[in-house]
Design a protein around this motif. Structure first.
Motif, mmCIF file in Angstrom:
data_model
loop_
_atom_site.group_PDB
_atom_site.id
_atom_site.type_symbol
_atom_site.label_atom_id
_atom_site.label_comp_id
_atom_site.label_asym_id
_atom_site.label_seq_id
_atom_site.Cartn_x
_atom_site.Cartn_y
_atom_site.Cartn_z
ATOM 1 N N THR A 1 -3.902 -14.233 38.776
ATOM 2 C CA THR A 1 -2.801 -15.125 38.384
ATOM 3 C C THR A 1 -2.541 -14.891 36.896
ATOM 4 O O THR A 1 -3.236 -14.090 36.258
ATOM 5 C CB THR A 1 -3.166 -16.608 38.598
ATOM 6 N N LYS B 1 1.896 -17.189 40.444
ATOM 7 C CA LYS B 1 1.546 -18.615 40.543
ATOM 8 C C LYS B 1 2.429 -19.482 39.624
ATOM 9 O O LYS B 1 3.109 -20.402 40.075
ATOM 10 C CB LYS B 1 0.057 -18.780 40.201
ATOM 11 N N ARG B 2 2.416 -19.169 38.323
ATOM 12 C CA ARG B 2 3.186 -19.982 37.374
ATOM 13 C C ARG B 2 4.688 -19.800 37.583
ATOM 14 O O ARG B 2 5.472 -20.720 37.344
ATOM 15 C CB ARG B 2 2.825 -19.617 35.928
ATOM 16 N N THR B 3 5.091 -18.609 38.037
ATOM 17 C CA THR B 3 6.513 -18.339 38.293
ATOM 18 C C THR B 3 7.032 -19.298 39.364
ATOM 19 O O THR B 3 8.093 -19.917 39.206
ATOM 20 C CB THR B 3 6.697 -16.871 38.737
ATOM 21 N N LEU B 4 6.278 -19.440 40.455
ATOM 22 C CA LEU B 4 6.673 -20.361 41.533
ATOM 23 C C LEU B 4 6.587 -21.815 41.060
ATOM 24 O O LEU B 4 7.480 -22.616 41.349
ATOM 25 C CB LEU B 4 5.785 -20.144 42.765
ATOM 26 N N GLU B 5 5.530 -22.141 40.307
ATOM 27 C CA GLU B 5 5.372 -23.521 39.804
ATOM 28 C C GLU B 5 6.497 -23.913 38.850
ATOM 29 O O GLU B 5 6.835 -25.087 38.727
ATOM 30 C CB GLU B 5 4.016 -23.668 39.087
ATOM 31 N N SER B 6 7.100 -22.910 38.191
ATOM 32 C CA SER B 6 8.175 -23.205 37.229
ATOM 33 C C SER B 6 9.488 -23.541 37.932
ATOM 34 O O SER B 6 10.475 -23.913 37.292
ATOM 35 C CB SER B 6 8.397 -22.006 36.301
ATOM 36 N N GLY B 7 9.502 -23.366 39.271
ATOM 37 C CA GLY B 7 10.707 -23.715 40.029
ATOM 38 C C GLY B 7 11.596 -22.532 40.363
ATOM 39 O O GLY B 7 12.704 -22.707 40.871
#
Length: 289
Positions: free
Chosen positions: A115, A266-272
């Motif tokens: 990640t 991971k963070r890309t998806l969490e950022s919307g």
């Protein structure tokens, strides 16, 4: 990097969303400023700066040697330093500063999943290159939001990795590279452009983001070869042996093709961010249709 493969796609997307885009280029012209003008007159007033510059590492017509290595480093690290200095010196700095680097930061492994928080960056030429490149972008105390997108292999029409593969596959001569078991981190060009655009337009987006598709961790080089052949309605029967890849690209660069990383956005998806092409078969159908 505005006139390159990703730069053209990103410029088109941003203009379609009502943004004005200028390119920093060796040559001046309409909607362009030169690197010389940037050094002399500083950064023109703007909302954001994106750096996509970089000599094509996998150019098969360039022999891997000291001179080419220096070009590969300079085209990434020096351009980033120049832009970071221009942002730091600007009276009215931009609100966002986006750099696109690579997943070569993470250690190749057939099993480990990475990640944005995973360590890396100090085990071979390419990982150290990414580390220096990202370090060059840091501007302590700057009000500009810093965003780094670590991109996988970019797939799209009219350039990038696919352009060098299409003819062998169309002729039925395509196949996996080496064992074919190595992970193949990939992203469709519309999603890489989309992530950068998302980073520019979302005030809360900051830090490191993996630019790979959500299904990328499950994609091997062999799966990619089979899916590309299926999209072209051709067989993928001829594996390319490791020694042949090393003969064409040299041992250092061959690692990029014969080994790979399972990278998770991971963070890309969490950022919307919502991927347009999360699956390989859909991405390839769009490209070769």
């Amino acid at each position: 990097g505005g006139t390159g493969f990703v730069g053209r796609a990103l410029s088109q997307l941003l203009r379609s969303r009502g943004h004005e885009v200028s390119h920093v280029s060796r040559r001046g012209g309409r909607d362009r400023i030169t690197w010389e003008e940037l050094s002399h007159s500083g950064l023109p007033q703007c909302d954001a700066v994106v750096n996509l510059a970089g000599e094509n590492v996998l150019n098969p017509f360039r022999r891997w040697g000291d001179a080419f290595c220096r070009e590969v480093i300079s085209s990434r690290v020096e351009t980033t330093k120049t832009l970071a200095k221009a942002i730091a010196d600007a009276e009215q700095p931009p609100r966002a500063w986006v750099l696109v680097t690579g997943v070569g930061y993470y250690h190749p492994s057939p099993t480990a999943e990475y990640t944005e928080d995973s360590p890396g960056g100090d085990f071979d030429f390419f990982s150290r290159l990414v580390s220096s490149w990202e370090a060059a972008a840091l501007i302590p105390g700057s009000p500009a939001r810093g965003v780094v997108v670590r991109s996988g292999v970019v797939l799209g029409r009219g350039g990038g990795a696919i352009s060098q593969m299409l003819w062998p596959f169309r002729l039925g001569l395509g196949g996996p590279l080496g064992s074919g078991l190595q992970p193949f981190p990939w992203i469709h060009i519309r999603d890489l452009s989309g992530i950068v655009c998302h980073a520019l337009e979302s005030e809360c987006v900051q830090g490191i983001f993996n630019g790979v598709s959500p299904s990328s961790p499950g994609t091997s080089n062999g799966t990619f070869a089979q899916e590309l052949a299926a999209a072209l309605r051709r067989p993928a029967l001829l594996p390319v042996p490791a020694w042949a890849v090393q003969a064409v690209f040299g041992a250092e660069r061959a690692v990029m093709l014969l080994e790979g990383q399972r990278v998770v956005p991971k963070r890309t998806l969490e950022s919307g961010y919502h991927f347009i092409f999360p699956d390989l078969s859909g991405a390839l159908k769009d490209i070769v249709a």
